[in-house]
Every structure is written in structure tokens, then in C-alpha cells.
Motif scaffolding. Structure first.
Motif, PDB file in Angstrom:
ATOM      1  N   PHE A 124     -10.918  -2.448  24.183  1.00 41.79           N
ATOM      2  CA  PHE A 124     -11.895  -2.644  23.127  1.00 41.79           C
ATOM      3  C   PHE A 124     -13.307  -2.560  23.680  1.00 41.79           C
ATOM      4  O   PHE A 124     -13.597  -3.100  24.749  1.00 41.79           O
ATOM      5  CB  PHE A 124     -11.724  -4.024  22.483  1.00 41.79           C
ATOM      6  N   THR A 125     -14.210  -1.921  22.936  1.00 41.27           N
ATOM      7  CA  THR A 125     -15.629  -2.061  23.219  1.00 41.27           C
ATOM      8  C   THR A 125     -16.078  -3.421  22.670  1.00 41.27           C
ATOM      9  O   THR A 125     -15.363  -4.065  21.898  1.00 41.27           O
ATOM     10  CB  THR A 125     -16.450  -0.953  22.543  1.00 41.27           C
ATOM     11  N   ARG A 126     -17.268  -3.841  23.066  1.00 44.09           N
ATOM     12  CA  ARG A 126     -17.768  -5.128  22.584  1.00 44.09           C
ATOM     13  C   ARG A 126     -17.854  -5.163  21.060  1.00 44.09           C
ATOM     14  O   ARG A 126     -17.416  -6.122  20.410  1.00 44.09           O
ATOM     15  CB  ARG A 126     -19.151  -5.420  23.174  1.00 44.09           C
ATOM     16  N   GLN A 135     -13.682 -13.144  20.974  1.00 43.23           N
ATOM     17  CA  GLN A 135     -14.858 -13.780  21.572  1.00 43.23           C
ATOM     18  C   GLN A 135     -15.203 -13.045  22.851  1.00 43.23           C
ATOM     19  O   GLN A 135     -14.377 -12.913  23.759  1.00 43.23           O
ATOM     20  CB  GLN A 135     -14.575 -15.251  21.868  1.00 43.23           C
ATOM     21  N   ILE A 136     -16.430 -12.552  22.914  1.00 48.02           N
ATOM     22  CA  ILE A 136     -16.884 -11.783  24.084  1.00 48.02           C
ATOM     23  C   ILE A 136     -18.288 -12.246  24.428  1.00 48.02           C
ATOM     24  O   ILE A 136     -19.256 -11.940  23.732  1.00 48.02           O
ATOM     25  CB  ILE A 136     -16.880 -10.258  23.805  1.00 48.02           C
ATOM     26  N   ASN A 137     -18.396 -13.037  25.486  1.00 46.12           N
ATOM     27  CA  ASN A 137     -19.701 -13.529  25.923  1.00 46.12           C
ATOM     28  C   ASN A 137     -19.640 -13.842  27.414  1.00 46.12           C
ATOM     29  O   ASN A 137     -18.697 -13.426  28.098  1.00 46.12           O
ATOM     30  CB  ASN A 137     -20.128 -14.751  25.106  1.00 46.12           C
ATOM     31  N   SER A 138     -20.625 -14.582  27.895  1.00 46.49           N
ATOM     32  CA  SER A 138     -20.679 -14.858  29.330  1.00 46.49           C
ATOM     33  C   SER A 138     -19.608 -15.854  29.774  1.00 46.49           C
ATOM     34  O   SER A 138     -19.355 -15.996  30.966  1.00 46.49           O
ATOM     35  CB  SER A 138     -22.061 -15.403  29.711  1.00 46.49           C
ATOM     36  N   GLU A 139     -18.981 -16.551  28.824  1.00 45.63           N
ATOM     37  CA  GLU A 139     -17.984 -17.556  29.163  1.00 45.63           C
ATOM     38  C   GLU A 139     -16.545 -17.069  28.971  1.00 45.63           C
ATOM     39  O   GLU A 139     -15.650 -17.453  29.723  1.00 45.63           O
ATOM     40  CB  GLU A 139     -18.209 -18.809  28.304  1.00 45.63           C
ATOM     41  N   LYS A 140     -16.336 -16.255  27.948  1.00 49.94           N
ATOM     42  CA  LYS A 140     -14.995 -15.759  27.651  1.00 49.94           C
ATOM     43  C   LYS A 140     -15.059 -14.301  27.245  1.00 49.94           C
ATOM     44  O   LYS A 140     -16.002 -13.863  26.579  1.00 49.94           O
ATOM     45  CB  LYS A 140     -14.345 -16.562  26.505  1.00 49.94           C
ATOM     46  N   ASP A 141     -14.013 -13.566  27.630  1.00 50.52           N
ATOM     47  CA  ASP A 141     -13.847 -12.193  27.160  1.00 50.52           C
ATOM     48  C   ASP A 141     -12.384 -12.036  26.761  1.00 50.52           C
ATOM     49  O   ASP A 141     -11.521 -11.769  27.599  1.00 50.52           O
ATOM     50  CB  ASP A 141     -14.222 -11.192  28.254  1.00 50.52           C
ATOM     51  N   GLU A 142     -12.113 -12.249  25.476  1.00 50.34           N
ATOM     52  CA  GLU A 142     -10.735 -12.271  25.001  1.00 50.34           C
ATOM     53  C   GLU A 142     -10.093 -10.902  24.961  1.00 50.34           C
ATOM     54  O   GLU A 142      -8.895 -10.796  24.688  1.00 50.34           O
ATOM     55  CB  GLU A 142     -10.678 -12.940  23.623  1.00 50.34           C
ATOM     56  N   ILE A 146      -3.777 -11.064  26.686  1.00 50.76           N
ATOM     57  CA  ILE A 146      -2.755 -10.229  26.061  1.00 50.76           C
ATOM     58  C   ILE A 146      -2.464 -10.665  24.628  1.00 50.76           C
ATOM     59  O   ILE A 146      -2.250  -9.826  23.739  1.00 50.76           O
ATOM     60  CB  ILE A 146      -1.459 -10.209  26.909  1.00 50.76           C
ATOM     61  N   VAL A 147      -2.462 -11.970  24.359  1.00 50.48           N
ATOM     62  CA  VAL A 147      -2.147 -12.466  23.012  1.00 50.48           C
ATOM     63  C   VAL A 147      -3.292 -12.155  22.050  1.00 50.48           C
ATOM     64  O   VAL A 147      -3.096 -11.557  20.983  1.00 50.48           O
ATOM     65  CB  VAL A 147      -1.856 -13.975  23.041  1.00 50.48           C
ATOM     66  N   GLN A 148      -4.496 -12.557  22.418  1.00 48.35           N
ATOM     67  CA  GLN A 148      -5.633 -12.393  21.513  1.00 48.35           C
ATOM     68  C   GLN A 148      -6.008 -10.921  21.326  1.00 48.35           C
ATOM     69  O   GLN A 148      -6.325 -10.497  20.206  1.00 48.35           O
ATOM     70  CB  GLN A 148      -6.825 -13.197  22.052  1.00 48.35           C
ATOM     71  N   SER A 149      -5.957 -10.141  22.389  1.00 50.74           N
ATOM     72  CA  SER A 149      -6.318  -8.726  22.250  1.00 50.74           C
ATOM     73  C   SER A 149      -5.270  -7.958  21.451  1.00 50.74           C
ATOM     74  O   SER A 149      -5.600  -7.030  20.704  1.00 50.74           O
ATOM     75  CB  SER A 149      -6.513  -8.085  23.626  1.00 50.74           C
ATOM     76  N   THR A 150      -4.001  -8.347  21.574  1.00 55.43           N
ATOM     77  CA  THR A 150      -2.957  -7.689  20.784  1.00 55.43           C
ATOM     78  C   THR A 150      -3.118  -8.012  19.306  1.00 55.43           C
ATOM     79  O   THR A 150      -2.932  -7.145  18.436  1.00 55.43           O
ATOM     80  CB  THR A 150      -1.561  -8.089  21.289  1.00 55.43           C
ATOM     81  N   ASP A 151      -3.471  -9.255  18.991  1.00 57.43           N
ATOM     82  CA  ASP A 151      -3.753  -9.608  17.591  1.00 57.43           C
ATOM     83  C   ASP A 151      -4.872  -8.733  17.032  1.00 57.43           C
ATOM     84  O   ASP A 151      -4.791  -8.239  15.895  1.00 57.43           O
ATOM     85  CB  ASP A 151      -4.149 -11.083  17.486  1.00 57.43           C
ATOM     86  N   ALA A 152      -5.931  -8.552  17.818  1.00 58.55           N
ATOM     87  CA  ALA A 152      -7.058  -7.730  17.371  1.00 58.55           C
ATOM     88  C   ALA A 152      -6.650  -6.270  17.215  1.00 58.55           C
ATOM     89  O   ALA A 152      -7.034  -5.602  16.241  1.00 58.55           O
ATOM     90  CB  ALA A 152      -8.217  -7.857  18.357  1.00 58.55           C
ATOM     91  N   ALA A 153      -5.860  -5.758  18.177  1.00 56.87           N
ATOM     92  CA  ALA A 153      -5.406  -4.360  18.105  1.00 56.87           C
ATOM     93  C   ALA A 153      -4.546  -4.127  16.872  1.00 56.87           C
ATOM     94  O   ALA A 153      -4.649  -3.087  16.208  1.00 56.87           O
ATOM     95  CB  ALA A 153      -4.644  -3.987  19.372  1.00 56.87           C
ATOM     96  N   GLN A 270      -9.090 -14.269  30.203  1.00 54.49           N
ATOM     97  CA  GLN A 270     -10.284 -14.226  29.352  1.00 54.49           C
ATOM     98  C   GLN A 270     -11.380 -15.151  29.850  1.00 54.49           C
ATOM     99  O   GLN A 270     -12.548 -15.005  29.469  1.00 54.49           O
ATOM    100  CB  GLN A 270      -9.918 -14.589  27.906  1.00 54.49           C
ATOM    101  N   LEU A 271     -11.030 -16.120  30.701  1.00 55.55           N
ATOM    102  CA  LEU A 271     -12.028 -17.076  31.194  1.00 55.55           C
ATOM    103  C   LEU A 271     -12.900 -16.420  32.261  1.00 55.55           C
ATOM    104  O   LEU A 271     -12.393 -15.829  33.217  1.00 55.55           O
ATOM    105  CB  LEU A 271     -11.342 -18.315  31.777  1.00 55.55           C
ATOM    106  N   ARG A 272     -14.193 -16.553  32.110  1.00 56.00           N
ATOM    107  CA  ARG A 272     -15.130 -15.961  33.069  1.00 56.00           C
ATOM    108  C   ARG A 272     -15.811 -17.073  33.851  1.00 56.00           C
ATOM    109  O   ARG A 272     -16.092 -18.148  33.328  1.00 56.00           O
ATOM    110  CB  ARG A 272     -16.157 -15.105  32.326  1.00 56.00           C
ATOM    111  N   GLY A 273     -16.058 -16.809  35.110  1.00 51.67           N
ATOM    112  CA  GLY A 273     -16.751 -17.791  35.932  1.00 51.67           C
ATOM    113  C   GLY A 273     -15.877 -18.960  36.319  1.00 51.67           C
ATOM    114  O   GLY A 273     -14.645 -18.881  36.340  1.00 51.67           O
TER     115      GLY A 273
END
Length: 362
Positions: A124-126, A135-142, A146-153, A270-273
Motif C-alpha cells: 500500500f502507498t500511504r 494507521q501510518i505515522n511515526s509510531e505505527k505502520d499497519e 498481516i492482519v490489518q493490511s489484509t483487511d485493508a486489501a 507495525q510498531l516503529r521505534g
């Protein structure tokens, strides 16, 4: 007489030819490229009886099978991630063949990225990811989950199917964008994917999916014989809810789950940092570690909060991060991580810094 083949290419060709043709278990490239019988994608027949479409299919079969290490990784990873995708597709009454799109998009790598900024299992692009609830930000990139991105797809593919009435066209639109595909259908006055002249990447996209499906549904036919223990085990985790009153180190979550920082990050790509922001978070932890998590987490957080106060350094006039790190004999990157700072940021007199390992004097 033509130029001689470079030595490295000659060795690669000979090595592959030997592995692909000499063994009775691995078919030759010529045999592997032959398409015997019909192919379908999501129940829609692939039109391979024309010269141009057959050439595209043969090209993808040859390119895919040439990279045998990549196919080995496909098969190993599929055992881990396909069950999640298949269950989601089944729950939404969608064709199982759509799972091969994730394979082609990212090789089932959570951190896969493209030059165009697409990320994750479904690339996915942003803008598109956020449109479909990620949710796509400095803290999380879902996009990496696999679960959240598949739901979106699934939501995106449903919308594309509503527009085009064909899963083949929906896949093409997923690759090139629905507006671009709609424009080509209108201009060319044709809605048959196999008759449309589209960008070269999109022309090959569906054939890459078809090649992946063909190889993955009968890997032994192409010399990929695996024992169950050769495959990566399916994902196994428990989901917990963590409420953070403030910035919370992920290492505390790992300790409360009786595991390591790395495993929490691996289960939650998805967790960043190094921190969770204030608020509620759904976190995957190893099986068996959810019981008693809340009690351990609260105890660890109380200890950590008290410990923080004992390790605070107040920034003085003339201080900088490098000098402070050197004074307390700690790595500069550790000082930055402990305080969730930006490398390009600045500090000011009166700022409070946590120094968790110190050998200097406050």
C-alpha cells in the motif's frame, strides 16, 4: 561470430541448467514453460490460446523458475502467512486466488518497500492505505501487519470488483490504479484484460500472479519437494490490549510478556521505534504469555517510572547530546533512544534527559 558469454553468466547458466535439467526431479526450463491445460484466476479463465498472451505467460514462468531460491522462500513463508489471508478471504466470501497477489506484491515480507513508497505485505502507498483504514505515522505502520493490511486489501479489492465486475480487472486496477484502468477501457472501448493495451508492468502483473499460482499449487511438479518441518511454522500468538498512560518502552511490554524485545517487534511489525505512544494498543504476544500480563505490566511500569526519576539529568547551558553522552560514558544512539529524540533535533537548558546507565556525576 557473436561475443562470448561473460564467464559469470556462463557459470550461472550452466549451474542452473544442471540443476534444472540433469535431475529427474527438476524439469528443464523448456518443459517447465509449457502450459498444459487451462489456467484460471478467481474462477475467470486465462486466455492463453493467443500467441501474445502465451508469450507473456511463458516469460513469467521462466523468470519465476529461474529464481529458484526465491520460490523456496515463497513456499516456506506461505505456510506462515497464507492461513491468515485464506481465513480473511473466506470470512469475506472472496476467491482464495487473491492470496497470490500478496505473494507477488511483497514475497510475503512485512517490511518490503518499493521506490514509489509502497510498503508491506500488500504494498500500500500511504494515501491508499489510510483511505482503507490503516494507521501510518511515526509510531505505527499497519501496512506491515498481516492482519490489518489484509483487511485493508480486502476492502480495496471489494471496491475494485464493484467497479469492474471482474477479479482479473480488479487485480490490474490494484497494480495501476482504478482511474487509469477506467480511462484505458473507455478509450480502447474494450473491457477484456487480455485484449487491453496497458502499461507493461500491468500487462505482466496478472501473468506473474498466474505463474505464482501454478507453481505454488503443484510445487513438486517443478522440483520443490518439502517436508513439513522444512516450512516456516504458522503464526502463533495471543492478542492483548495494553493501555499506556504515557510514552511506554516496548521492552517493558516484552518483559511483561516474558519474552524479548525482538520477538515483540517480530510479532508486531507495525510498531516503529522503541516506544508505544499514550493510548490503547492491541499487541500480539507469544502464546501462553497473556495470562497474568496486566499484573506484570503494571508492576514493571511502576518500577520503571520510579527508576526514571532517579536517572534524570537536567540540561545545562552549553550542553549538547554528544558531550552529555561522552560525560556519562554512554553511546550517543542509546541516549537518543532513551529519550525518544530526533537525531536532527536540539536540546535546551532545563530539558530533562533520562540516562539509564551512568558513570559520571549529575
Amino acid at each position: 561470430m557473436g561475443k562470448p558469454m561473460p564467464l559469470i553468466l556462463f557459470c550461472l547458466f550452466c549451474g542452473f541448467a544442471a540443476s534444472a535439467g540433469a535431475s529427474s526431479d527438476i524439469p528443464s526450463l523448456f518443459h517447465a514453460a509449457r502450459i498444459d491445460g487451462g489456467l484460471t484466476f478467481c474462477g475467470e479463465k486465462a486466455e492463453l490460446d493467443r500467441n501474445d498472451t502465451r508469450q507473456r505467460m511463458e516469460k513469467q514462468m521462466l523468470l519465476t523458475l529461474w529464481n529458484r531460491p526465491q520460490v523456496v522462500l515463497w513456499i516456506k513463508r506461505a505456510n506462515r502467512y497464507f492461513p491468515v489471508i485464506e481465513q480473511k478471504l473466506k470470512e469475506n466470501e472472496m476467491p482464495g486466488d487473491l492470496k497470490y497477489m500478496a505473494l507477488v506484491e511483497s514475497a510475503l515480507r512485512p517490511h518490503a518497500g518499493s521506490a514509489r513508497g509502497a510498503v508491506g505485505f500488500w504494498q500500500f502507498t500511504r494515501s491508499t492505505g489510510r483511505k482503507y483504514g490503516l494507521q501510518i505515522n511515526s509510531e505505527k505502520d499497519e501496512r506491515r501487519n498481516i492482519v490489518q493490511s489484509t483487511d485493508a486489501a480486502i476492502s480495496y479489492l471489494k471496491a475494485l470488483y464493484e467497479i469492474f465486475g471482474s477479479w482479473t480487472l480488479a487485480a490490474a486496477a490494484y497494480n495501476m490504479g482504478e482511474h487509469g484502468l477506467q480511462a484505458e477501457i473507455m478509450v480502447q472501448e474494450n473491457s477484456d484484460f487480455y485484449d487491453l493495451y496497458l502499461p507493461l508492468e500491468t500487462q505482466q502483473y496478472v501473468f506473474r500472479i498466474l505463474a505464482a499460482k501454478r507453481i505454488m499449487t503443484r510445487p513438486e511438479h517443478y522440483g520443490f519437494d518439502f517436508l513439513p518441518e522444512d516450512l516456516y511454522p504458522p503464526l502463533a500468538y495471543e492478542e492483548i490490549s495494553v493501555r499506556c498512560s504515557g510514552l511506554t518502552p516496548i521492552v517493558i511490554v516484552a518483559e511483561a510478556a516474558d519474552t524479548r524485545f525482538k520477538l515483540i517487534k517480530d510479532l508486531n511489525p507495525q510498531l516503529r521505534g522503541h516506544y508505544l505512544a499514550a493510548g490503547q494498543h492491541l499487541i500480539h504476544v507469544p502464546e501462553g504469555s497473556a495470562k497474568g500480563f496486566d499484573k506484570r505490566f503494571q508492576s514493571l511500569m511502576e518500577t520503571w517510572d520510579k527508576d526514571q526519576e532517579d536517572r534524570v539529568y537536567v540540561v545545562q547551558q552549553g550542553d549538547n547530546l554528544f558531550a552529555i553522552a561522552e560525560r556519562f560514558n554512554v553511546p550517543l544512539p542509546a541516549l537518543i533512544i532513551w529519550n525518544n529524540l530526533d537525531y536532527r533535533g536540539s536540546i535546551h537548558p532545563g530539558d530533562r534527559l533520562v540516562i539509564r546507565s551512568r558513570q559520571g556525576d549529575f
